[in-house]
Design a protein around this motif. Structure first.
Motif, PDB file in Angstrom:
ATOM      1  N   ILE A 163       0.912  -2.288  -3.135  1.00  0.00           N
ATOM      2  CA  ILE A 163       1.917  -1.738  -4.039  1.00  0.00           C
ATOM      3  C   ILE A 163       2.160  -2.756  -5.152  1.00  0.00           C
ATOM      4  O   ILE A 163       2.576  -3.882  -4.893  1.00  0.00           O
ATOM      5  N   LEU A 164       1.872  -2.362  -6.390  1.00  0.00           N
ATOM      6  CA  LEU A 164       2.086  -3.220  -7.550  1.00  0.00           C
ATOM      7  C   LEU A 164       3.030  -2.519  -8.513  1.00  0.00           C
ATOM      8  O   LEU A 164       2.761  -1.390  -8.940  1.00  0.00           O
ATOM      9  N   ASP A 165       4.140  -3.180  -8.826  1.00  0.00           N
ATOM     10  CA  ASP A 165       5.157  -2.617  -9.718  1.00  0.00           C
ATOM     11  C   ASP A 165       5.617  -1.247  -9.218  1.00  0.00           C
ATOM     12  O   ASP A 165       5.836  -0.322  -9.996  1.00  0.00           O
ATOM     13  N   GLY A 166       5.738  -1.130  -7.898  1.00  0.00           N
ATOM     14  CA  GLY A 166       6.241   0.095  -7.302  1.00  0.00           C
ATOM     15  C   GLY A 166       5.241   1.229  -7.206  1.00  0.00           C
ATOM     16  O   GLY A 166       5.602   2.344  -6.839  1.00  0.00           O
ATOM     17  N   ARG A 167       3.975   0.984  -7.519  1.00  0.00           N
ATOM     18  CA  ARG A 167       2.953   2.022  -7.476  1.00  0.00           C
ATOM     19  C   ARG A 167       1.802   1.598  -6.573  1.00  0.00           C
ATOM     20  O   ARG A 167       1.424   0.429  -6.528  1.00  0.00           O
ATOM     21  N   LEU A 168       1.240   2.589  -5.886  1.00  0.00           N
ATOM     22  CA  LEU A 168       0.090   2.325  -5.028  1.00  0.00           C
ATOM     23  C   LEU A 168      -1.143   2.059  -5.886  1.00  0.00           C
ATOM     24  O   LEU A 168      -1.477   2.846  -6.776  1.00  0.00           O
ATOM     25  N   LEU A 169      -1.812   0.937  -5.615  1.00  0.00           N
ATOM     26  CA  LEU A 169      -3.048   0.608  -6.322  1.00  0.00           C
ATOM     27  C   LEU A 169      -4.216   1.302  -5.624  1.00  0.00           C
ATOM     28  O   LEU A 169      -4.512   1.015  -4.464  1.00  0.00           O
ATOM     29  N   ILE A 178      -5.661 -15.185   0.479  1.00  0.00           N
ATOM     30  CA  ILE A 178      -6.557 -14.618  -0.541  1.00  0.00           C
ATOM     31  C   ILE A 178      -5.851 -13.476  -1.267  1.00  0.00           C
ATOM     32  O   ILE A 178      -5.879 -13.381  -2.497  1.00  0.00           O
ATOM     33  N   LEU A 179      -5.191 -12.615  -0.504  1.00  0.00           N
ATOM     34  CA  LEU A 179      -4.465 -11.496  -1.104  1.00  0.00           C
ATOM     35  C   LEU A 179      -3.303 -11.992  -1.953  1.00  0.00           C
ATOM     36  O   LEU A 179      -3.023 -11.449  -3.031  1.00  0.00           O
ATOM     37  N   ALA A 180      -2.612 -13.019  -1.463  1.00  0.00           N
ATOM     38  CA  ALA A 180      -1.484 -13.570  -2.231  1.00  0.00           C
ATOM     39  C   ALA A 180      -1.967 -14.181  -3.533  1.00  0.00           C
ATOM     40  O   ALA A 180      -1.310 -14.041  -4.581  1.00  0.00           O
ATOM     41  N   ASN A 181      -3.111 -14.859  -3.497  1.00  0.00           N
ATOM     42  CA  ASN A 181      -3.650 -15.451  -4.726  1.00  0.00           C
ATOM     43  C   ASN A 181      -4.123 -14.386  -5.718  1.00  0.00           C
ATOM     44  O   ASN A 181      -4.055 -14.580  -6.933  1.00  0.00           O
ATOM     45  N   LEU A 182      -4.598 -13.253  -5.205  1.00  0.00           N
ATOM     46  CA  LEU A 182      -5.096 -12.188  -6.069  1.00  0.00           C
ATOM     47  C   LEU A 182      -3.975 -11.338  -6.667  1.00  0.00           C
ATOM     48  O   LEU A 182      -3.992 -11.014  -7.862  1.00  0.00           O
ATOM     49  N   PHE A 183      -2.989 -10.959  -5.826  1.00  0.00           N
ATOM     50  CA  PHE A 183      -2.022  -9.941  -6.239  1.00  0.00           C
ATOM     51  C   PHE A 183      -0.599 -10.458  -6.405  1.00  0.00           C
ATOM     52  O   PHE A 183       0.256  -9.740  -6.907  1.00  0.00           O
ATOM     53  N   ASN A 184      -0.325 -11.667  -5.961  1.00  0.00           N
ATOM     54  CA  ASN A 184       1.009 -12.263  -6.095  1.00  0.00           C
ATOM     55  C   ASN A 184       2.115 -11.336  -5.561  1.00  0.00           C
ATOM     56  O   ASN A 184       3.098 -11.061  -6.232  1.00  0.00           O
ATOM     57  N   PRO A 185       1.960 -10.839  -4.307  1.00  0.00           N
ATOM     58  CA  PRO A 185       3.022 -10.000  -3.744  1.00  0.00           C
ATOM     59  C   PRO A 185       4.207 -10.853  -3.318  1.00  0.00           C
ATOM     60  O   PRO A 185       4.077 -12.049  -3.055  1.00  0.00           O
ATOM     61  N   ARG A 186       5.366 -10.229  -3.240  1.00  0.00           N
ATOM     62  CA  ARG A 186       6.527 -10.925  -2.712  1.00  0.00           C
ATOM     63  C   ARG A 186       6.508 -10.917  -1.189  1.00  0.00           C
ATOM     64  O   ARG A 186       6.981 -11.847  -0.539  1.00  0.00           O
ATOM     65  N   VAL A 187       5.939  -9.849  -0.605  1.00  0.00           N
ATOM     66  CA  VAL A 187       5.922  -9.672   0.848  1.00  0.00           C
ATOM     67  C   VAL A 187       4.564  -9.148   1.284  1.00  0.00           C
ATOM     68  O   VAL A 187       3.971  -8.299   0.613  1.00  0.00           O
ATOM     69  N   ALA A 241       6.129 -21.671  -5.569  1.00  0.00           N
ATOM     70  CA  ALA A 241       6.681 -20.790  -6.599  1.00  0.00           C
ATOM     71  C   ALA A 241       6.409 -19.314  -6.289  1.00  0.00           C
ATOM     72  O   ALA A 241       7.202 -18.440  -6.640  1.00  0.00           O
ATOM     73  N   ALA A 242       5.283 -19.014  -5.631  1.00  0.00           N
ATOM     74  CA  ALA A 242       4.924 -17.619  -5.369  1.00  0.00           C
ATOM     75  C   ALA A 242       5.852 -16.970  -4.349  1.00  0.00           C
ATOM     76  O   ALA A 242       6.037 -15.759  -4.355  1.00  0.00           O
TER      77      ALA A 242
END
Length: 425
Positions: free
Chosen positions: A241-247, A341-350, A381-382
């Protein structure tokens, strides 16, 4: 009540014209009620920008279709005029969500307002049954669920099926589900045919995508606009979910995170490649390391419910079993590595972990979070954290049911069986 699905492909634009505008406005009102539970007509006019007279006419139609109900009076401020409040209703409209995985079929049936009418999980050997046997079993389970929903007063408007693999959502075709050994299976068409007299529209989507939607709407991190959901099954998938939308990606195939290659010299994966992430953290990998005598694929052994396997491992961990403790620690470290890897790619909060990951979160998360913190480039910071889902193995089927509800809300005029008065747009 019956439901006539829109005569267009999922995700395509509806036709233009006055009827389409009225349908869009009806949908807009229902979405406001879904998001805010209870609102007055004046509230709806203010939040949607529609004229109050238009809202009143739309509400009259929705009341006749029994998709909303009046729930009393609200006051606008301490001395404001009382306003009649309305809420999403649709107790007669059902939504059936299903999931098929390697070793089970899950069912989640609700009405339009979210009241749970049926929920169950049954053991099913999808690989051993083959595509034909699995479609027949899905149809049988769906038929039982539909009858249970009808006894509760709701007729399903449709069925959505979650599958662990690549899905062409528009055609309802499972392009590739390596852990099920399915390839180019027209599941929507086949299931519709086997269901026969039920005549229900069938949708198919990826399990992790549907679970991610369920988490975003009603899970432990609901409303978090940057979120990754990880399935914890035999295979591992991701919903993003990016900016509230399913990628979904260019072709709708995003989220196949279980096939990130994390160990080129590792074991062969069901997809045919070596060292995929799911070979390190999938339930099959954990069972093989924690209790090899119960490993998947052993000849002559029945397929147990995945919850039973996980419960046995949890009991062993609580008792301090050294083999199980070591196995879970290793899986936790690989979970954190892939999560980084996912955190580095998409910078999710959770990053929400579901399925068996959530069941064993008490033991997995400390190891996984340590690795995540160590390997995320932008840390601290992430500020990405791992949290356990509270939806259990039912997240994908819950998300599938919500997709059917969204279809109804997208086109309330498809609900047949009433004769609403014409309403202006």
């Amino acid at each position: 009540m019956s439901y006539k699905p829109p005569n267009r492909a999922p995700g395509s634009a509806p036709p233009a014209g006055p009827a389409a505008l009225r349908r869009a406005n009806l949908s807009l009102v229902l979405r406001e009620l879904r998001d805010h539970k209870v609102l007055s007509r004046a509230d709806i006019a203010e939040t949607t920008g529609l004229h109050r007279a238009t809202v009143s006419n739309l509400m009259a139609e929705l009341l006749e279709r029994r998709l909303v109900r009046e729930v009393g009076v609200r006051h606008a401020g301490a001395v404001g005029r009382p306003r009649r409040a309305v809420a999403l209703h649709g107790a007669h409209v059902g939504a059936l969500g299903m999931e098929i995985n390697v070793d089970y079929i899950a069912v989640h049936g609700t009405d339009l307002s979210g009241r749970v009418l049926v929920e169950r999980r049954i053991v099913h050997d999808a690989v051993g049954s083959g595509p034909d046997g699995s479609v027949r079993r899905l149809a049988a389970v769906a038929g039982q669920a539909v009858e249970a929903m009808r006894r509760a007063g709701a007729t399903p408007a449709g069925i959505a099926v979650a599958v662990p693999g690549l899905v062409d959502v528009t055609r309802g075709v499972v392009t590739l589900a390596p852990n099920l050994s399915w390839h180019e299976l027209p599941l929507a068409e086949r299931l519709t045919s086997v269901l026969g007299p039920l005549r229900l529209p069938v949708r198919v989507d990826n399990d992790a995508n549907l679970a991610a939607l369920a988490e975003y709407t009603s899970g432990v991190a609901a409303g978090t606009p940057y979120l990754v959901y990880l399935t914890g099954e035999v295979g591992v998938g991701g919903g993003i979910i990016l900016d509230g939308r399913l990628l979904r990606g260019a072709d709708g195939f995003s989220g196949e995170v279980g096939h990130l290659q994390v160990d080129p010299d590792g074991a062969q994966c069901g997809c045919g490649r070596a060292g995929c992430w799911e070979t390190k953290v999938g339930l099959a990998a954990l069972v093989r390391a924690a209790m090899p005598e119960q490993a998947y694929g052993l000849p002559g052994r029945p397929v147990p419910d995945p919850g039973e396997r996980v419960s046995d491992i949890a009991d062993g961990l609580a008792a301090g079993d050294p083999r199980m403790t070591a196995a879970v620690a290793q899986v936790g470290e690989w979970l954190g590595l892939g999560g980084s890897i996912l955190a580095n790619l998409f910078n999710p909060r959770v990053i929400v972990i579901g399925g068996y990951f959530a069941s064993l979160a008490r033991w997995l998360l400390p190891h996984a979070q340590d690795q995540l913190d160590r390997l995320v480039v932008a840390a601290p910071a992430a500020r990405c954290r791992l949290v356990a889902s509270t939806l259990g193995f039912g997240a994908a089927s819950r998300g599938a049911a919500s997709m059917v509800v969204s279809d109804v809300i997208d086109d309330p005029t498809a609900i047949i069986g009433t004769s609403p008065r014409p309403a202006p747009v």
